[in-house]
Design an enzyme around this catalytic site. Structure first.
Site, PDB file in Angstrom:
ATOM      1  N   ASP A 199      51.583  46.000-100.195  1.00  0.00           N
ATOM      2  CA  ASP A 199      52.703  46.797 -99.682  1.00  0.00           C
ATOM      3  C   ASP A 199      53.438  47.420-100.869  1.00  0.00           C
ATOM      4  OD1 ASP A 199      54.437  47.363 -97.156  1.00  0.00           O
ATOM      5  OD2 ASP A 199      55.874  46.762 -98.696  1.00  0.00           O
ATOM      6  N   ASN A 207      60.891  57.424-100.844  1.00  0.00           N
ATOM      7  CA  ASN A 207      60.863  58.624-100.010  1.00  0.00           C
ATOM      8  C   ASN A 207      62.231  59.288 -99.947  1.00  0.00           C
ATOM      9  OD1 ASN A 207      58.271  59.217 -99.118  1.00  0.00           O
ATOM     10  ND2 ASN A 207      58.346  57.747 -97.441  1.00  0.00           N
ATOM     11  N   HIS A 212      59.356  63.303 -98.870  1.00  0.00           N
ATOM     12  CA  HIS A 212      58.112  62.808 -98.288  1.00  0.00           C
ATOM     13  C   HIS A 212      56.873  63.334 -98.992  1.00  0.00           C
ATOM     14  CE1 HIS A 212      59.810  60.574 -94.940  1.00  0.00           C
ATOM     15  NE2 HIS A 212      60.689  61.549 -94.797  1.00  0.00           N
ATOM     16  N   ASP A 216      53.986  61.002-100.273  1.00  0.00           N
ATOM     17  CA  ASP A 216      52.558  61.161-100.027  1.00  0.00           C
ATOM     18  C   ASP A 216      51.771  61.051-101.331  1.00  0.00           C
ATOM     19  OD1 ASP A 216      53.053  61.496 -97.360  1.00  0.00           O
ATOM     20  OD2 ASP A 216      52.798  63.673 -97.355  1.00  0.00           O
ATOM     21  N   GLU A 242      52.888  52.388 -95.695  1.00  0.00           N
ATOM     22  CA  GLU A 242      52.676  52.101 -97.115  1.00  0.00           C
ATOM     23  C   GLU A 242      51.898  50.808 -97.338  1.00  0.00           C
ATOM     24  OE1 GLU A 242      56.865  50.498 -96.174  1.00  0.00           O
ATOM     25  OE2 GLU A 242      55.527  52.091 -95.493  1.00  0.00           O
TER      26      GLU A 242
END
Length: 327
Positions: A199, A207, A212, A216, A242
């Site tokens: 994780d 973010n 975002h 990504d 994630e």
């Protein structure tokens, strides 16, 4: 369709019809066909002449034949039938009406031969029988080639559906398909199987701080870390959001722990942004490691790795935690 003439009165010659070329008894066959109907079908109209199987030979114009929906293979494939060519042979041979979609590409005149007469002509004409066999052989070969193309395309899209579009890792669908088999194989062969749950730390904050698109890119960077650090036999999966996962077949718990530590360190070293002046240029991850236990299924294995991951987060993140050993 509209009846406009008979073959004998139409002015067309037997030599124009591919099925009858090379016939030694052409006059006799022409005589047998003389009374057969010539029908006219207008552009876009279907070829519909009752439910009885018949052979249609194009004298003028052209027909479009769509894939037969009964086969389950109707995918937009269209065959074009030109003057001299025929359609409906299979329907005559298996004594079923041709249910495939046949329409006129332009105004067309068709010679219609009833099934009973086709069989009589096959009995009487070796040339017709040979031509029919050649035609059916060609169509079988074409159908087989088309089937192989569809199978390859289907496998391509199946594989594509198993890949996460953002990271290029396997996705949850792939995991659900493969992990049960891997677990069963490990149990059956008595070989180890390890799983690492991963994780990305504080990903929501990442973010929120960078947007975002940057998030990504962080996911892609993490995926590249996994892909670059694993053996060919190992598998990396985007589990969701994630969260990622690594499957390590034939790997002991000690080796799996060492792999997890290596991944954790490489995550620390990975650079998301090329511009180091930006804040938070790095990402870190928490990792939980579990090994398959006797009689354990895939769900319990994932749960064990997830519990270890939770302990890694509780201990401060950016670290590896191992599954709790049974008492």
């Amino acid at each position: 369709m509209k009846h406009i003439s008979t073959f004998g009165a139409s002015g067309h010659q037997l030599s124009e019809l591919q099925l009858f070329r090379g016939s030694d008894d052409a006059p006799a066959i022409a005589g047998r066909l003389a009374g057969c109907a010539v029908m006219r079908v207008e552009t876009g109209q279907p070829v519909a002449h009752g439910r009885q199987a018949r052979l249609y030979i194009v004298l003028r114009g052209a027909l479009a034949v769509a894939a037969d929906t009964r086969t389950g293979m109707a995918d937009g494939t269209i065959s074009k039938v030109l003057p001299g060519e025929s359609v409906g042979e299979q329907s005559v041979l298996d004594e079923e009406a041709n249910l495939a979609s046949i329409t006129a590409l332009e105004q067309s005149d068709l010679l219609v031969i009833e099934a009973d007469l086709v069989w009589q002509l096959i009995d009487e004409s070796n040339a017709l029988a040979r031509n029919l066999l050649r035609l059916l052989s060609f169509r079988i070969r074409a159908a087989n080639a088309q089937l192989r193309r569809r199978q390859k395309l289907g496998e391509f899209y199946r594989q594509l559906s198993m890949i996460d579009g953002l990271t290029g890792l396997y996705n949850r669908a792939w995991l659900n398909d493969v992990l049960p088999t891997m677990v069963a194989t490990a149990h059956g062969a008595g070989t180890p199987l390890a799983l690492i749950m991963i994780d990305l730390d504080h990903f929501k904050k990442f973010n929120d701080s960078h947007g975002h698109l940057a998030g990504d890119q962080a996911l892609r960077t993490a995926a590249q870390v996994l892909s670059g650090a694993l053996r060919p036999t190992d598998c990396a999966v985007r589990y969701g959001g994630e969260e990622m996962m690594v499957l390590l077949p034939d790997t002991s718990d000690k080796v799996a722990a060492a792999v997890a530590e290596r991944l954790c360190e490489r995550m620390r070293q990975a650079v998301v942004f090329g511009d180091m002046r930006l804040p938070l240029p790095h990402i870190t991850a928490s990792l939980g490691v579990a090994s398959l236990q006797p009689q354990q299924d895939e769900h319990a294995l994932i749960a064990a790795a997830d519990a270890a991951l939770y302990r890694a987060k509780e201990a401060g993140r950016n670290r590896v935690a191992l599954q709790e050993q049974p008492a």
